[in-house]
Design a protein around this motif. Structure first.
Motif, PDB file in Angstrom:
ATOM      1  N   GLN A  76      25.248  23.343 -92.400  1.00 49.09           N
ATOM      2  CA  GLN A  76      24.974  22.192 -92.192  1.00 49.09           C
ATOM      3  C   GLN A  76      26.418  21.615 -91.719  1.00 49.09           C
ATOM      4  OE1 GLN A  76      23.319  20.419 -95.643  1.00 49.09           O
ATOM      5  NE2 GLN A  76      21.530  21.629 -95.401  1.00 49.09           N
ATOM      6  N   ALA A  77      27.524  21.863 -92.512  1.00 49.63           N
ATOM      7  CA  ALA A  77      28.886  21.376 -92.045  1.00 49.63           C
ATOM      8  C   ALA A  77      29.061  21.741 -90.735  1.00 49.63           C
ATOM      9  CB  ALA A  77      29.864  21.907 -93.311  1.00 49.63           C
ATOM     10  N   ILE A  78      28.717  22.840 -90.324  1.00 52.80           N
ATOM     11  CA  ILE A  78      29.292  23.351 -88.974  1.00 52.80           C
ATOM     12  C   ILE A  78      28.571  22.536 -88.054  1.00 52.80           C
ATOM     13  CG2 ILE A  78      29.316  24.956 -87.411  1.00 52.80           C
ATOM     14  CD1 ILE A  78      29.880  27.051 -89.917  1.00 52.80           C
ATOM     15  N   GLU A  79      27.174  22.307 -88.349  1.00 53.84           N
ATOM     16  CA  GLU A  79      26.371  21.558 -87.398  1.00 53.84           C
ATOM     17  C   GLU A  79      27.035  19.986 -87.184  1.00 53.84           C
ATOM     18  OE1 GLU A  79      22.261  22.248 -88.919  1.00 53.84           O
ATOM     19  OE2 GLU A  79      22.246  24.080 -87.592  1.00 53.84           O
ATOM     20  N   LYS A  80      27.259  19.328 -88.453  1.00 55.62           N
ATOM     21  CA  LYS A  80      27.551  18.041 -88.443  1.00 55.62           C
ATOM     22  C   LYS A  80      28.942  17.740 -87.979  1.00 55.62           C
ATOM     23  CE  LYS A  80      27.381  14.136 -91.346  1.00 55.62           C
ATOM     24  NZ  LYS A  80      27.093  13.578 -92.767  1.00 55.62           N
ATOM     25  N   TYR A  81      29.890  18.720 -88.469  1.00 59.43           N
ATOM     26  CA  TYR A  81      31.501  18.387 -88.135  1.00 59.43           C
ATOM     27  C   TYR A  81      32.035  19.186 -87.094  1.00 59.43           C
ATOM     28  CZ  TYR A  81      31.046  15.502 -92.396  1.00 59.43           C
ATOM     29  OH  TYR A  81      30.599  14.546 -93.217  1.00 59.43           O
ATOM     30  N   GLY A  82      31.332  20.179 -86.652  1.00 54.86           N
ATOM     31  CA  GLY A  82      31.932  21.231 -85.847  1.00 54.86           C
ATOM     32  C   GLY A  82      32.575  22.249 -86.398  1.00 54.86           C
ATOM     33  N   LEU A  83      32.911  23.465 -85.581  1.00 53.44           N
ATOM     34  CA  LEU A  83      33.142  24.850 -86.328  1.00 53.44           C
ATOM     35  C   LEU A  83      34.540  24.611 -87.090  1.00 53.44           C
ATOM     36  CD1 LEU A  83      32.513  27.813 -86.184  1.00 53.44           C
ATOM     37  CD2 LEU A  83      34.052  28.073 -84.203  1.00 53.44           C
ATOM     38  N   ARG A  84      35.488  23.991 -86.793  1.00 58.19           N
ATOM     39  CA  ARG A  84      36.649  24.099 -87.633  1.00 58.19           C
ATOM     40  C   ARG A  84      36.476  23.446 -88.800  1.00 58.19           C
ATOM     41  NH1 ARG A  84      41.566  22.583 -84.287  1.00 58.19           N
ATOM     42  NH2 ARG A  84      41.312  24.734 -83.724  1.00 58.19           N
ATOM     43  N   LYS A  85      36.150  22.238 -88.940  1.00 56.56           N
ATOM     44  CA  LYS A  85      36.051  21.188 -90.000  1.00 56.56           C
ATOM     45  C   LYS A  85      34.923  22.143 -90.935  1.00 56.56           C
ATOM     46  CE  LYS A  85      35.637  16.764 -92.377  1.00 56.56           C
ATOM     47  NZ  LYS A  85      35.566  15.532 -91.894  1.00 56.56           N
ATOM     48  N   GLY A  86      33.672  22.369 -90.365  1.00 60.27           N
ATOM     49  CA  GLY A  86      32.798  23.093 -90.953  1.00 60.27           C
ATOM     50  C   GLY A  86      33.048  24.389 -91.798  1.00 60.27           C
ATOM     51  N   ILE A  87      33.728  25.030 -91.098  1.00 59.20           N
ATOM     52  CA  ILE A  87      34.180  26.423 -92.079  1.00 59.20           C
ATOM     53  C   ILE A  87      35.235  26.065 -93.032  1.00 59.20           C
ATOM     54  CG2 ILE A  87      35.720  28.375 -91.455  1.00 59.20           C
ATOM     55  CD1 ILE A  87      34.417  28.882 -88.752  1.00 59.20           C
ATOM     56  N   VAL A  88      36.116  25.010 -92.929  1.00 65.39           N
ATOM     57  CA  VAL A  88      36.879  24.517 -93.900  1.00 65.39           C
ATOM     58  C   VAL A  88      36.120  23.827 -95.021  1.00 65.39           C
ATOM     59  CG1 VAL A  88      38.833  22.803 -94.735  1.00 65.39           C
ATOM     60  CG2 VAL A  88      38.991  24.175 -92.536  1.00 65.39           C
ATOM     61  N   LEU A  89      35.282  23.208 -94.701  1.00 63.62           N
ATOM     62  CA  LEU A  89      34.546  22.599 -95.964  1.00 63.62           C
ATOM     63  C   LEU A  89      33.341  23.840 -96.538  1.00 63.62           C
ATOM     64  CD1 LEU A  89      33.115  19.369 -94.217  1.00 63.62           C
ATOM     65  CD2 LEU A  89      34.642  19.517 -96.162  1.00 63.62           C
ATOM     66  N   GLY A  90      32.790  24.726 -95.695  1.00 64.02           N
ATOM     67  CA  GLY A  90      32.089  25.831 -96.598  1.00 64.02           C
ATOM     68  C   GLY A  90      33.054  26.596 -97.227  1.00 64.02           C
ATOM     69  N   TYR A  91      34.363  27.045 -96.636  1.00 67.93           N
ATOM     70  CA  TYR A  91      35.237  27.946 -97.670  1.00 67.93           C
ATOM     71  C   TYR A  91      35.403  27.114 -99.100  1.00 67.93           C
ATOM     72  CZ  TYR A  91      39.577  30.281 -98.833  1.00 67.93           C
ATOM     73  OH  TYR A  91      40.295  30.951 -99.509  1.00 67.93           O
ATOM     74  N   ARG A  92      35.632  25.752 -98.743  1.00 64.05           N
ATOM     75  CA  ARG A  92      36.129  25.117-100.142  1.00 64.05           C
ATOM     76  C   ARG A  92      34.827  25.194-101.232  1.00 64.05           C
ATOM     77  NH1 ARG A  92      38.903  19.777 -97.567  1.00 64.05           N
ATOM     78  NH2 ARG A  92      40.970  20.919 -96.938  1.00 64.05           N
ATOM     79  N   ARG A  93      33.700  25.042-100.434  1.00 63.37           N
ATOM     80  CA  ARG A  93      32.535  25.045-101.509  1.00 63.37           C
ATOM     81  C   ARG A  93      32.359  26.501-101.961  1.00 63.37           C
ATOM     82  NH1 ARG A  93      27.050  24.705-101.884  1.00 63.37           N
ATOM     83  NH2 ARG A  93      26.527  22.417-102.130  1.00 63.37           N
ATOM     84  N   ILE A  94      32.664  27.731-101.236  1.00 65.80           N
ATOM     85  CA  ILE A  94      32.412  29.060-101.561  1.00 65.80           C
ATOM     86  C   ILE A  94      33.432  29.263-102.779  1.00 65.80           C
ATOM     87  CG2 ILE A  94      32.804  31.244-101.043  1.00 65.80           C
ATOM     88  CD1 ILE A  94      31.338  30.361 -98.151  1.00 65.80           C
ATOM     89  N   CYS A  95      34.680  28.812-102.685  1.00 64.44           N
ATOM     90  CA  CYS A  95      35.565  28.982-103.445  1.00 64.44           C
ATOM     91  C   CYS A  95      35.301  28.335-105.035  1.00 64.44           C
ATOM     92  CB  CYS A  95      37.013  28.297-103.078  1.00 64.44           C
ATOM     93  SG  CYS A  95      37.710  29.363-102.014  1.00 64.44           S
ATOM     94  N   ARG A  96      34.412  27.405-104.771  1.00 69.77           N
ATOM     95  CA  ARG A  96      33.918  26.776-106.309  1.00 69.77           C
ATOM     96  C   ARG A  96      32.658  27.470-106.854  1.00 69.77           C
ATOM     97  NH1 ARG A  96      32.324  21.379-105.830  1.00 69.77           N
ATOM     98  NH2 ARG A  96      31.848  21.507-103.409  1.00 69.77           N
TER      99      ARG A  96
END
Length: 74
Positions: free
Chosen positions: A39-59
């Protein structure tokens, strides 16, 4: 093109059983970390979406937390 490939890889991971199958873990969040990342990649694009996804996975994957945490993409 890369964005579509990454989203396709996430969907294959989900279809194959996700974290339960590959890591013998269950995500602590709703939506799951892979769905949140897609969802983050679709909404914010690849770069920001991957960063948001990585932060989520870390939690995620805290075995001492039996409850699911509702944490949708904002």
């Amino acid at each position: 093109m890369v964005k579509a490939w990454v989203l396709s890889a996430i969907r294959r991971y989900q279809a194959g059983g996700g974290s339960k199958r590959y890591f013998n873990l269950e995500c602590n969040f709703t939506p799951t970390c892979s769905e949140f990342s897609a969802q983050a990649i679709e909404k914010y694009g690849l770069r920001k979406g991957i960063v948001l996804g990585y932060r989520r996975i870390c939690r995620c994957n805290q075995p001492d937390n039996p409850d699911r945490i509702f944490d949708p993409l904002k």
